[in-house]
Design an enzyme around this catalytic site. Sequence first.
Site, PDB file in Angstrom:
ATOM      1  N   THR A  10       0.847  -1.193   0.000  1.00  0.00           N
ATOM      2  CA  THR A  10       0.000   0.000   0.000  1.00  0.00           C
ATOM      3  C   THR A  10       0.881   1.241   0.000  1.00  0.00           C
ATOM      4  O   THR A  10       2.106   1.153   0.064  1.00  0.00           O
ATOM      5  CB  THR A  10      -0.902   0.033   1.254  1.00  0.00           C
ATOM      6  OG1 THR A  10      -0.065   0.088   2.408  1.00  0.00           O
ATOM      7  CG2 THR A  10      -1.825  -1.161   1.314  1.00  0.00           C
ATOM      8  N   SER A  13       4.278   2.066   2.416  1.00  0.00           N
ATOM      9  CA  SER A  13       4.843   0.795   2.877  1.00  0.00           C
ATOM     10  C   SER A  13       6.354   0.725   2.656  1.00  0.00           C
ATOM     11  O   SER A  13       6.982  -0.254   3.045  1.00  0.00           O
ATOM     12  CB  SER A  13       4.154  -0.385   2.189  1.00  0.00           C
ATOM     13  OG  SER A  13       4.326  -0.330   0.791  1.00  0.00           O
ATOM     14  N   GLY A  14       6.934   1.733   2.032  1.00  0.00           N
ATOM     15  CA  GLY A  14       8.385   1.767   1.859  1.00  0.00           C
ATOM     16  C   GLY A  14       8.880   1.158   0.560  1.00  0.00           C
ATOM     17  O   GLY A  14      10.033   0.735   0.465  1.00  0.00           O
ATOM     18  N   LYS A  15       8.022   1.127  -0.451  1.00  0.00           N
ATOM     19  CA  LYS A  15       8.419   0.530  -1.739  1.00  0.00           C
ATOM     20  C   LYS A  15       9.575   1.292  -2.375  1.00  0.00           C
ATOM     21  O   LYS A  15      10.552   0.674  -2.817  1.00  0.00           O
ATOM     22  CB  LYS A  15       7.222   0.499  -2.700  1.00  0.00           C
ATOM     23  CG  LYS A  15       6.077  -0.382  -2.232  1.00  0.00           C
ATOM     24  CD  LYS A  15       4.877  -0.313  -3.143  1.00  0.00           C
ATOM     25  CE  LYS A  15       4.297   1.061  -3.331  1.00  0.00           C
ATOM     26  NZ  LYS A  15       3.789   1.714  -2.129  1.00  0.00           N
ATOM     27  N   ASP A  86      10.039   1.247 -10.621  1.00  0.00           N
ATOM     28  CA  ASP A  86       9.236   1.840  -9.557  1.00  0.00           C
ATOM     29  C   ASP A  86       7.878   2.239 -10.116  1.00  0.00           C
ATOM     30  O   ASP A  86       7.750   2.562 -11.297  1.00  0.00           O
ATOM     31  CB  ASP A  86       9.942   3.068  -8.961  1.00  0.00           C
ATOM     32  CG  ASP A  86       9.326   3.504  -7.640  1.00  0.00           C
ATOM     33  OD1 ASP A  86       8.848   2.638  -6.877  1.00  0.00           O
ATOM     34  OD2 ASP A  86       9.334   4.720  -7.362  1.00  0.00           O
ATOM     35  N   GLU A  87       6.864   2.234  -9.253  1.00  0.00           N
ATOM     36  CA  GLU A  87       5.487   2.599  -9.632  1.00  0.00           C
ATOM     37  C   GLU A  87       5.005   1.756 -10.806  1.00  0.00           C
ATOM     38  O   GLU A  87       4.396   2.237 -11.757  1.00  0.00           O
ATOM     39  CB  GLU A  87       5.384   4.102  -9.931  1.00  0.00           C
ATOM     40  CG  GLU A  87       5.843   5.004  -8.813  1.00  0.00           C
ATOM     41  CD  GLU A  87       4.996   4.934  -7.530  1.00  0.00           C
ATOM     42  OE1 GLU A  87       3.977   4.209  -7.492  1.00  0.00           O
ATOM     43  OE2 GLU A  87       5.360   5.609  -6.565  1.00  0.00           O
ATOM     44  N   GLN A  89       2.616  -0.181 -11.156  1.00  0.00           N
ATOM     45  CA  GLN A  89       1.174  -0.240 -11.385  1.00  0.00           C
ATOM     46  C   GLN A  89       0.761   0.625 -12.572  1.00  0.00           C
ATOM     47  O   GLN A  89      -0.265   0.385 -13.206  1.00  0.00           O
ATOM     48  CB  GLN A  89       0.384   0.167 -10.127  1.00  0.00           C
ATOM     49  CG  GLN A  89       0.406   1.648  -9.786  1.00  0.00           C
ATOM     50  CD  GLN A  89       1.600   2.066  -8.939  1.00  0.00           C
ATOM     51  OE1 GLN A  89       2.493   1.268  -8.684  1.00  0.00           O
ATOM     52  NE2 GLN A  89       1.598   3.308  -8.482  1.00  0.00           N
ATOM     53  N   CYS A 183      -6.661  -0.782   6.798  1.00  0.00           N
ATOM     54  CA  CYS A 183      -7.078  -2.182   6.855  1.00  0.00           C
ATOM     55  C   CYS A 183      -8.485  -2.265   6.262  1.00  0.00           C
ATOM     56  O   CYS A 183      -9.130  -1.238   6.010  1.00  0.00           O
ATOM     57  CB  CYS A 183      -7.054  -2.689   8.298  1.00  0.00           C
ATOM     58  SG  CYS A 183      -8.329  -1.953   9.349  1.00  0.00           S
TER      59      CYS A 183
END
Length: 194
Positions: A10, A13-15, A86-87, A89, A183
């Site tokens: 999400t 989250s530190g991606k 990165d990114e 999506q 959540c």
Amino acid sequence: MANLEFRYGTMNSGKSLSILQMAYNYEENNKKILLVKSSIDTKGDDFLVSRVGLKRKVDIILKENESLLDLKYKKSLDNIFAVLVDEAQFLTEKQVEDLWFVAKRMNIAVICFGLKTNFKSKLFVGSKRLFELSDKFKEIETICNCGVKARFNARKVNGKFIKEGEEFVIDGENDNVVYVPLCANCYMKKVFNK
């Protein structure tokens, strides 16, 4: 044969921090990497930026109609150990398929980082194709403000949670937009008022 891998999580989250750390580790071990992001991600311009303040110049910013296999980029793949995206999506189906080709036919590891779903809890096109083709998956976890594992990305506009709107709105470009990892229970309560 190299793998195509998808590391997802999400917001917050530190991606981006993970990809920066991975790039550093590979280069410390004399492994040449290629850092790529989609042109849809305009945050940081031609830099990959982490929320903790670290950043690094991106090697290639892929436009929606471009591919890493295009003539202008193909030479960039020479002597590369890994392609880090990165990114992811924001990638198109074709771009993900081309990354799969890079892994399987060119034997270059491809590790993509990105969101699984949008603020409407629907899979992004790039994420969907990555789940269909990737050899490995790893969830990068963070928690909701209630302390439970976050699984959803909620969008707040002017302080209010919303469930409709454009799919791509980059936070940081629009001061009125903020993304919050939630959540399932908090997502239902705050976004759907249920």
